[in-house]
Design a protein around this motif. Structure first.
Motif, PDB file in Angstrom:
ATOM      1  N   GLY A  65      63.356   7.940 -13.314  1.00  0.00           N
ATOM      2  CA  GLY A  65      62.980   8.344 -14.660  1.00  0.00           C
ATOM      3  C   GLY A  65      63.846   9.485 -15.164  1.00  0.00           C
ATOM      4  O   GLY A  65      64.218  10.380 -14.409  1.00  0.00           O
ATOM      5  N   LYS A  66      64.164   9.463 -16.466  1.00  0.00           N
ATOM      6  CA  LYS A  66      65.004  10.485 -17.077  1.00  0.00           C
ATOM      7  C   LYS A  66      64.928  10.391 -18.587  1.00  0.00           C
ATOM      8  O   LYS A  66      64.247   9.523 -19.138  1.00  0.00           O
ATOM      9  CB  LYS A  66      66.456  10.338 -16.612  1.00  0.00           C
ATOM     10  N   LEU A 125      67.659   1.887 -18.158  1.00  0.00           N
ATOM     11  CA  LEU A 125      67.286   2.606 -16.947  1.00  0.00           C
ATOM     12  C   LEU A 125      66.820   1.606 -15.905  1.00  0.00           C
ATOM     13  O   LEU A 125      66.299   0.546 -16.240  1.00  0.00           O
ATOM     14  CB  LEU A 125      66.150   3.592 -17.206  1.00  0.00           C
ATOM     15  N   LEU A 167      64.251   1.799 -12.694  1.00  0.00           N
ATOM     16  CA  LEU A 167      63.307   2.531 -11.873  1.00  0.00           C
ATOM     17  C   LEU A 167      63.190   1.870 -10.510  1.00  0.00           C
ATOM     18  O   LEU A 167      63.256   0.650 -10.398  1.00  0.00           O
ATOM     19  CB  LEU A 167      61.930   2.578 -12.536  1.00  0.00           C
ATOM     20  N   ARG A 191      52.333   2.042 -17.030  1.00  0.00           N
ATOM     21  CA  ARG A 191      52.780   3.235 -17.737  1.00  0.00           C
ATOM     22  C   ARG A 191      51.616   3.845 -18.504  1.00  0.00           C
ATOM     23  O   ARG A 191      50.672   3.161 -18.876  1.00  0.00           O
ATOM     24  CB  ARG A 191      53.945   2.935 -18.680  1.00  0.00           C
ATOM     25  N   LEU A 224      65.861   0.242 -24.647  1.00  0.00           N
ATOM     26  CA  LEU A 224      64.711   1.144 -24.663  1.00  0.00           C
ATOM     27  C   LEU A 224      64.418   1.662 -26.065  1.00  0.00           C
ATOM     28  O   LEU A 224      65.326   1.910 -26.862  1.00  0.00           O
ATOM     29  CB  LEU A 224      64.947   2.313 -23.714  1.00  0.00           C
ATOM     30  N   THR A 271      58.355   5.664 -24.133  1.00  0.00           N
ATOM     31  CA  THR A 271      58.167   6.959 -23.494  1.00  0.00           C
ATOM     32  C   THR A 271      56.794   7.038 -22.835  1.00  0.00           C
ATOM     33  O   THR A 271      55.771   6.829 -23.481  1.00  0.00           O
ATOM     34  CB  THR A 271      58.319   8.090 -24.515  1.00  0.00           C
ATOM     35  N   TYR A 304      55.694   6.378 -15.753  1.00  0.00           N
ATOM     36  CA  TYR A 304      55.668   5.051 -15.165  1.00  0.00           C
ATOM     37  C   TYR A 304      55.233   5.133 -13.706  1.00  0.00           C
ATOM     38  O   TYR A 304      55.726   5.962 -12.944  1.00  0.00           O
ATOM     39  CB  TYR A 304      57.038   4.383 -15.265  1.00  0.00           C
ATOM     40  N   THR A 319      56.816   8.610 -12.496  1.00  0.00           N
ATOM     41  CA  THR A 319      58.106   9.166 -12.887  1.00  0.00           C
ATOM     42  C   THR A 319      58.211   9.128 -14.408  1.00  0.00           C
ATOM     43  O   THR A 319      57.852   8.137 -15.041  1.00  0.00           O
ATOM     44  CB  THR A 319      59.272   8.400 -12.220  1.00  0.00           C
ATOM     45  N   GLN A 320      58.674  10.221 -14.993  1.00  0.00           N
ATOM     46  CA  GLN A 320      58.694  10.364 -16.450  1.00  0.00           C
ATOM     47  C   GLN A 320      59.910   9.680 -17.059  1.00  0.00           C
ATOM     48  O   GLN A 320      61.047   9.912 -16.642  1.00  0.00           O
ATOM     49  CB  GLN A 320      58.700  11.848 -16.840  1.00  0.00           C
ATOM     50  N   VAL A 321      59.653   8.849 -18.054  1.00  0.00           N
ATOM     51  CA  VAL A 321      60.706   8.225 -18.848  1.00  0.00           C
ATOM     52  C   VAL A 321      60.544   8.692 -20.289  1.00  0.00           C
ATOM     53  O   VAL A 321      59.484   8.513 -20.889  1.00  0.00           O
ATOM     54  CB  VAL A 321      60.649   6.695 -18.789  1.00  0.00           C
TER      55      VAL A 321
END
Length: 119
Positions: A9-10, A18, A20, A38, A86, A91, A94, A113-115
């Motif tokens: 995640g980013k 992305l 994951l 999510r 995306l 956002t 996840y 993990t943050q997206v």
């Protein structure tokens, strides 16, 4: 028990991609079905994608169908979520999860993990 750890995640720009990853350890088995969920602030956790223990059957939420792809590599005890095109509404935090094929509820969860997708 099974331990799950998500990564990848980013912060990305809209239209970007992305991948994951979710690494499993402990009592791992190919008999586990896997799913990606999510959750955005103030909203319920939702199922994004799922894959059967065999890897033959997959399913996706309508909002991500055609953009996201779930896959698994049982030899590496890892599941992936490839996210293309995306959008800001993607956002969320996840999570990956695992369950026995015969069950309907997921038994094991990762930490998330943050997206974040910027407009």
């Amino acid at each position: 028990q099974v331990q799950l750890v998500e990564s990848g995640g980013k912060l990305v720009q809209a239209g970007g991609s992305l991948r994951l990853s979710c690494a499993a350890s402990g009592r791992t088995s190919s008999s586990y079905a896997m799913g990606w969920f999510r959750q955005a602030p103030g909203k319920e956790r939702e199922l994004v994608a799922a894959i059967s223990w065999s890897g033959i059957s997959t399913s996706y939420a309508d909002s991500v169908k055609g953009r996201f792809t779930i896959s698994r590599d049982n030899a590496k005890n890892t599941v992936y979520l490839l996210m293309n095109s995306l959008k800001p509404e993607d956002t969320a935090v996840y999570y990956c999860a695992a369950r026995w094929t015969a069950k309907t509820m997921y038994d094991y969860w990762g930490q998330g993990t943050q997206v974040t997708v910027s407009a």
